[in-house]
Design an enzyme around this catalytic site. Structure first.
Site, PDB file in Angstrom:
ATOM      1  N   TYR A 299     -14.286 -16.675 -16.331  1.00 31.27           N
ATOM      2  CA  TYR A 299     -13.302 -16.697 -15.095  1.00 31.27           C
ATOM      3  C   TYR A 299     -12.940 -18.296 -14.953  1.00 31.27           C
ATOM      4  O   TYR A 299     -11.583 -18.217 -15.152  1.00 31.27           O
ATOM      5  CB  TYR A 299     -14.214 -16.438 -13.826  1.00 31.27           C
ATOM      6  CG  TYR A 299     -13.151 -16.242 -12.394  1.00 31.27           C
ATOM      7  CD1 TYR A 299     -13.329 -14.869 -12.085  1.00 31.27           C
ATOM      8  CD2 TYR A 299     -13.066 -17.158 -11.875  1.00 31.27           C
ATOM      9  CE1 TYR A 299     -12.283 -14.540 -11.179  1.00 31.27           C
ATOM     10  CE2 TYR A 299     -12.174 -16.939 -10.880  1.00 31.27           C
ATOM     11  CZ  TYR A 299     -11.874 -15.911 -10.220  1.00 31.27           C
ATOM     12  OH  TYR A 299     -10.927 -15.756  -9.366  1.00 31.27           O
TER      13      TYR A 299
ATOM     14  N   GLU B  37       0.975  -0.980  -0.105  1.00 33.09           N
ATOM     15  CA  GLU B  37       0.059  -0.073   0.129  1.00 33.09           C
ATOM     16  C   GLU B  37       0.985   1.185  -0.048  1.00 33.09           C
ATOM     17  O   GLU B  37       1.998   1.118   0.331  1.00 33.09           O
ATOM     18  CB  GLU B  37      -0.977  -0.068   1.177  1.00 33.09           C
ATOM     19  CG  GLU B  37      -1.820  -1.122   1.485  1.00 33.09           C
ATOM     20  CD  GLU B  37      -2.826  -1.195   0.230  1.00 33.09           C
ATOM     21  OE1 GLU B  37      -3.034  -0.446  -0.440  1.00 33.09           O
ATOM     22  OE2 GLU B  37      -3.566  -2.324   0.228  1.00 33.09           O
TER      23      GLU B  37
END
Ligand code: NAD
Length: 396
Positions: free
Chosen positions: A234, A74
């Site tokens: 997917y 992050e």
């Protein structure tokens, strides 16, 4: 700074510290309202700052009173930029954990690298000795191989033939046709290298060789299967190949860990709104329909409800029941035939003119903004706020 959402498609480039903290506290309150789990004591979560990884860290800490080390990638605030949501989430998580006397430390950096693995091992040795649960919840578009230095990129594409389906721009509610060209062999190879099991295996091996994996330890990685509707993009697409690789890795790790009383599983989780799932074409429209139906049935779950159930009922609630491929399944409520039949029926009919009536797009949008700390009652979004928030263990 007055922080407003700034978004482009499925990316929001701002995050609100107080809103993110509210989001984390809501998840903690949910877990604390459930019976506590007699579960793991020392937990490492890789990909711990958002989505399923954050929910795993919250459930382990606030339900099993576990010490947690969270690894993530992050950014802190800098200049005019806010920090990323996962940064604010982790700051709030640590503050809440410390308030309750729980050990919680975080490591920010590239989990795919050898350096970060070593840093994590050193921290475990210094503070915890060993870990008895390792949760692998990374979702990343790229990975740099720690040995060869090759940079891999993952793609979300069908395999074999192009795929055309409906998709929605969840900001405007406009439903359109999307057509996606198939992945080539090289793209498939790279997607498997990013989202398959190699890095998970490297983590478990490194922890084991360093002696920081307890006897009887469990390791988990997360997967998704979903309904036939999304299979071309997917399950049968490039990301699906990576998930098959994850299954094979789980079997190998399970055999190895069993020698010391341990176990390794893939857990198949339900579709939820996260930064990663909002990037997949077709999926946001499917989730919007699913939300409406599961809410009507009273079976709607987010990440925290899912992971609490995984730990309390599947992993630490007696014998773990697995499917024919050895996977734990918490997508059971999503995959109920009556839900899926109704999704298919609505899918046929849905378009821009009836999307509000046939799906819960409003909740989808709201949940998307909540990922970044927006749309929470009780947060004053007009207030001037300092974006520079410290994560206690990183800035100590
Ligand atoms: P997410 O985007 O919310 O979280 C990803 C996490 O990975 C974050 O903590 C981020 O910081 C971390 N990360 C990314 N790159 C990193 C790096 N190089 N080094 C360290 N940390 C890094 O994702 P999510 O949706 O919670 O997905 C987690 C797992 O759950 C994935 O395997 C995904 O396939 C699976 N899953 C997701 C869904 C869904 O609907 N979202 C459903 C079933 C399974």
């Amino acid at each position: 700074m007055i922080i407003q959402p700034k978004f482009r498609g499925f990316v929001c480039t701002t995050a609100h510290p107080e809103g993110c903290a509210t989001h984390v506290r809501e998840q903690i309150e949910y877990v604390k309202g459930q019976p506590s789990i007699q579960g793991p004591k020392n937990v490492l979560v890789i990909g711990a700052s958002t989505g399923y990884g954050l929910a795993s860290r919250i459930s382990a800490a606030f339900s099993a009173k576990a010490a947690t080390i969270g690894v993530f990638f992050e950014k802190p605030a800098s200049g005019k930029r806010t920090a990323t949501a996962g940064w604010y989430n982790s700051a709030a998580f640590e503050q809440e954990a410390h308030r309750e006397g729980l050990y919680a430390k975080s490591i920010n950096g590239d989990a795919f690298s050898n350096e970060l693995k070593q840093q994590t091992i050193d921290l475990i040795k210094k503070d915890l000795g060993q870990v008895d649960l390792v949760i692998y919840s990374l979702a990343s578009p790229k990975r740099k191989h720690p040995v060869t230095g090759e940079l891999f990129s993952s793609v979300l594409k069908p395999i074999g033939r192009p795929y055309a389906s409906k998709t929605v721009d969840f900001h405007t509610g406009v439903v359109s046709e999307v057509s996606i060209e198939p992945a080539n062999d090289e793209e498939i190879r790279q997607t498997v290298a990013v989202m398959g099991g190699e890095d998970w295996e490297m983590w478990v091996q490194a922890l084991s060789e360093a002696g920081v994996l307890a006897d009887g330890a469990t390791t988990l990685a997360y997967s998704y299967l979903g309904p036939t509707l999304t299979w071309p993009i997917y399950r049968d697409g490039s990301i699906g190949r990576a998930k098959i690789d994850l299954d094979e890795t789980a079997h190998r790790l399970d055999r190895r860990l069993k020698e010391r009383g341990g176990r390794a599983y893939v857990s198949v989780n339900k579709a939820v709104v996260t930064q990663s799932s909002s990037a997949i074409p077709v999926v946001p429209l499917y989730i919007s329909i699913l939300f409406k139906l599961m809410k009507e049935q009273g079976t709607h779950e987010g990440c925290t409800e899912q992971i609490y159930r995984l730990l309390s009922e599947r992993l630490y609630g007696g014998e773990a029941t697995v499917d024919e491929n050895g996977r734990l399944r918490i997508d059971d409520l999503e995959m109920k035939p009556e839900i899926q039949e109704e999704v298919t029926r609505l899918w046929e009919k849905i378009g821009t003119d009836n999307i509000k009536e046939l799906s819960d797009l409003t909740s989808y949008r709201e949940e998307f903004f909540r990922l970044f700390g927006f749309e929470f009652d009780g947060v004053d979004y007009k207030a001037d706020i300092d974006p520079d928030v410290k994560i206690p263990s990183i800035n100590e």
